[in-house]
Design a protein around this motif. Sequence first.
Motif, PDB file in Angstrom:
ATOM      1  N   ILE A   1      21.454  30.940 -12.588  1.00 28.14           N
ATOM      2  CA  ILE A   1      22.511  31.594 -11.793  1.00 28.14           C
ATOM      3  C   ILE A   1      22.154  33.055 -11.526  1.00 28.14           C
ATOM      4  O   ILE A   1      22.224  33.539 -10.392  1.00 28.14           O
ATOM      5  CB  ILE A   1      23.870  31.468 -12.496  1.00 28.14           C
ATOM      6  CG1 ILE A   1      24.329  29.994 -12.495  1.00 28.14           C
ATOM      7  CG2 ILE A   1      24.917  32.347 -11.811  1.00 28.14           C
ATOM      8  CD1 ILE A   1      25.559  29.739 -13.327  1.00 28.14           C
ATOM      9  N   TRP A   2      21.767  33.775 -12.589  1.00 31.06           N
ATOM     10  CA  TRP A   2      21.460  35.197 -12.431  1.00 31.06           C
ATOM     11  C   TRP A   2      20.181  35.415 -11.618  1.00 31.06           C
ATOM     12  O   TRP A   2      20.048  36.391 -10.886  1.00 31.06           O
ATOM     13  CB  TRP A   2      21.332  35.871 -13.795  1.00 31.06           C
ATOM     14  CG  TRP A   2      22.660  36.073 -14.451  1.00 31.06           C
ATOM     15  CD1 TRP A   2      23.189  35.385 -15.488  1.00 31.06           C
ATOM     16  CD2 TRP A   2      23.648  37.030 -14.065  1.00 31.06           C
ATOM     17  NE1 TRP A   2      24.442  35.831 -15.797  1.00 31.06           N
ATOM     18  CE2 TRP A   2      24.752  36.853 -14.944  1.00 31.06           C
ATOM     19  CE3 TRP A   2      23.731  38.015 -13.079  1.00 31.06           C
ATOM     20  CZ2 TRP A   2      25.900  37.623 -14.852  1.00 31.06           C
ATOM     21  CZ3 TRP A   2      24.875  38.787 -13.001  1.00 31.06           C
ATOM     22  CH2 TRP A   2      25.942  38.593 -13.870  1.00 31.06           C
ATOM     23  N   GLN A   3      19.223  34.477 -11.738  1.00 28.30           N
ATOM     24  CA  GLN A   3      17.994  34.575 -10.958  1.00 28.30           C
ATOM     25  C   GLN A   3      18.287  34.464  -9.463  1.00 28.30           C
ATOM     26  O   GLN A   3      17.735  35.215  -8.650  1.00 28.30           O
ATOM     27  CB  GLN A   3      17.029  33.476 -11.394  1.00 28.30           C
ATOM     28  CG  GLN A   3      15.626  33.624 -10.812  1.00 28.30           C
ATOM     29  CD  GLN A   3      14.703  32.544 -11.297  1.00 28.30           C
ATOM     30  OE1 GLN A   3      15.074  31.369 -11.333  1.00 28.30           O
ATOM     31  NE2 GLN A   3      13.503  32.919 -11.686  1.00 28.30           N
ATOM     32  N   GLN A   4      19.159  33.542  -9.081  1.00 30.00           N
ATOM     33  CA  GLN A   4      19.549  33.394  -7.679  1.00 30.00           C
ATOM     34  C   GLN A   4      20.315  34.611  -7.182  1.00 30.00           C
ATOM     35  O   GLN A   4      20.162  35.050  -6.044  1.00 30.00           O
ATOM     36  CB  GLN A   4      20.400  32.125  -7.509  1.00 30.00           C
ATOM     37  CG  GLN A   4      19.620  30.827  -7.680  1.00 30.00           C
ATOM     38  CD  GLN A   4      18.584  30.627  -6.606  1.00 30.00           C
ATOM     39  OE1 GLN A   4      18.752  31.047  -5.475  1.00 30.00           O
ATOM     40  NE2 GLN A   4      17.474  29.975  -6.958  1.00 30.00           N
ATOM     41  N   LYS A   5      21.143  35.178  -8.065  1.00 31.94           N
ATOM     42  CA  LYS A   5      21.971  36.319  -7.673  1.00 31.94           C
ATOM     43  C   LYS A   5      21.138  37.552  -7.374  1.00 31.94           C
ATOM     44  O   LYS A   5      21.406  38.299  -6.423  1.00 31.94           O
ATOM     45  CB  LYS A   5      22.975  36.620  -8.784  1.00 31.94           C
ATOM     46  CG  LYS A   5      23.983  37.700  -8.418  1.00 31.94           C
ATOM     47  CD  LYS A   5      25.030  37.853  -9.504  1.00 31.94           C
ATOM     48  CE  LYS A   5      26.055  38.926  -9.111  1.00 31.94           C
ATOM     49  NZ  LYS A   5      27.104  39.088 -10.146  1.00 31.94           N
ATOM     50  N   TYR A   6      20.092  37.788  -8.177  1.00 33.08           N
ATOM     51  CA  TYR A   6      19.277  38.997  -8.020  1.00 33.08           C
ATOM     52  C   TYR A   6      18.004  38.763  -7.200  1.00 33.08           C
ATOM     53  O   TYR A   6      17.178  39.661  -7.084  1.00 33.08           O
ATOM     54  CB  TYR A   6      18.886  39.550  -9.395  1.00 33.08           C
ATOM     55  CG  TYR A   6      20.046  40.177 -10.125  1.00 33.08           C
ATOM     56  CD1 TYR A   6      20.614  41.366  -9.692  1.00 33.08           C
ATOM     57  CD2 TYR A   6      20.582  39.556 -11.259  1.00 33.08           C
ATOM     58  CE1 TYR A   6      21.695  41.939 -10.360  1.00 33.08           C
ATOM     59  CE2 TYR A   6      21.656  40.122 -11.925  1.00 33.08           C
ATOM     60  CZ  TYR A   6      22.206  41.307 -11.479  1.00 33.08           C
ATOM     61  OH  TYR A   6      23.262  41.857 -12.143  1.00 33.08           O
ATOM     62  N   LYS A   7      17.865  37.571  -6.651  1.00 33.95           N
ATOM     63  CA  LYS A   7      16.667  37.251  -5.878  1.00 33.95           C
ATOM     64  C   LYS A   7      16.505  38.169  -4.669  1.00 33.95           C
ATOM     65  O   LYS A   7      15.400  38.569  -4.299  1.00 33.95           O
ATOM     66  CB  LYS A   7      16.719  35.793  -5.424  1.00 33.95           C
ATOM     67  CG  LYS A   7      15.432  35.296  -4.811  1.00 33.95           C
ATOM     68  CD  LYS A   7      15.519  33.817  -4.493  1.00 33.95           C
ATOM     69  CE  LYS A   7      14.219  33.310  -3.915  1.00 33.95           C
ATOM     70  NZ  LYS A   7      14.285  31.857  -3.608  1.00 33.95           N
ATOM     71  N   THR A   8      17.626  38.510  -4.043  1.00 38.09           N
ATOM     72  CA  THR A   8      17.574  39.364  -2.840  1.00 38.09           C
ATOM     73  C   THR A   8      17.164  40.800  -3.158  1.00 38.09           C
ATOM     74  O   THR A   8      16.769  41.539  -2.261  1.00 38.09           O
ATOM     75  CB  THR A   8      18.946  39.379  -2.138  1.00 38.09           C
ATOM     76  OG1 THR A   8      19.951  39.798  -3.075  1.00 38.09           O
ATOM     77  CG2 THR A   8      19.302  37.986  -1.631  1.00 38.09           C
TER      78      THR A   8
ATOM     79  N   SER B   1      22.558  29.637 -17.116  1.00 36.00           N
ATOM     80  CA  SER B   1      22.877  31.060 -16.908  1.00 36.00           C
ATOM     81  C   SER B   1      21.694  31.802 -16.287  1.00 36.00           C
ATOM     82  O   SER B   1      21.858  32.612 -15.370  1.00 36.00           O
ATOM     83  CB  SER B   1      23.256  31.698 -18.245  1.00 36.00           C
ATOM     84  OG  SER B   1      23.459  33.083 -18.100  1.00 36.00           O
TER      85      SER B   1
END
Length: 294
Positions: free
Chosen positions: A55-62, A52
């Motif tokens: 997943i969230w780290q990749q989602k908010y990376k931008t 989890s």
Amino acid sequence: MGLFKEKFELEVAETEIGIKKMLSGYPKALRWFLIVCVLAIVPSFFVAKAISHKIWQQKYKTYLITAKPSFENPQELKVKKIQILPYAQNSFLALAEISNENLELSAAQINYVLKFFGPNQKEIFPDSGQVKGTFFILPNKTKYLVSPRIFSKEEIVSAAIIFDKNIHWQKKLNIPKIVLATTIPKLSQQIDPWALVTEGFVENKSAYILKEVRITFLVFDSSKQLLTVSERKDYDLKAGERRGYKQLWPNLFLPNASFVQVVTETNVLDPTNLKLEEQNAGQASDLSRPEMEK
């Protein structure tokens, strides 16, 4: 303390007995299945947590704010021209015209060394020693560097300027905008003693008191050939002040000298050079902020 420990151990034993009694009512295969499920809960929790988080780290990376350099690969200073000008017997002046083609970058302190050469391109060392100095430069500006008087028994025909390899360029968000207005200089011939004279005014049209103002004089003949150059410094030029100057050249005469170009500047990158004019509370004043370079 001993009583509390005995009570805790008793409750643990009772809980263990209760679990065994509950499991004894289930078939053996179901009991083992329940035990495996309970033991798998802990590692499953940590595995699910790691997945989890990824997943969230990749989602908010931008959306993350990261530090990046404000500029890369600044352009080098360009030497437009270096002129050697005779001053008197065995003495010369050098004028270097430097251009900063970086549209947003300035440098508060650049060290340089002037090297001089004779007719055979052999380096000549002036009698007065090595000529070096420091200057500032603003974005997309041209600057004149005037050497002190150079004494040399050998003829100097050319020169080169060497800058520091590591110039500290800066991309400043705001640079104070200073307007130094000059009147058209008036040329005249002084008789006693004989000298070429130029007179005029410099006006500080900013809201700052300027600790130091540099005035450069370029004297040309009628064919626009540079005859000589000199500079002077004025100090503590108040906001709105109009100050006169008078510059003399004993070795020049009219009509050989045709016109004078006056270049003024002050170091806006040095905060100690600028001071806001204090306003009298009993008088009307302009409350607008000083202008900044865009």
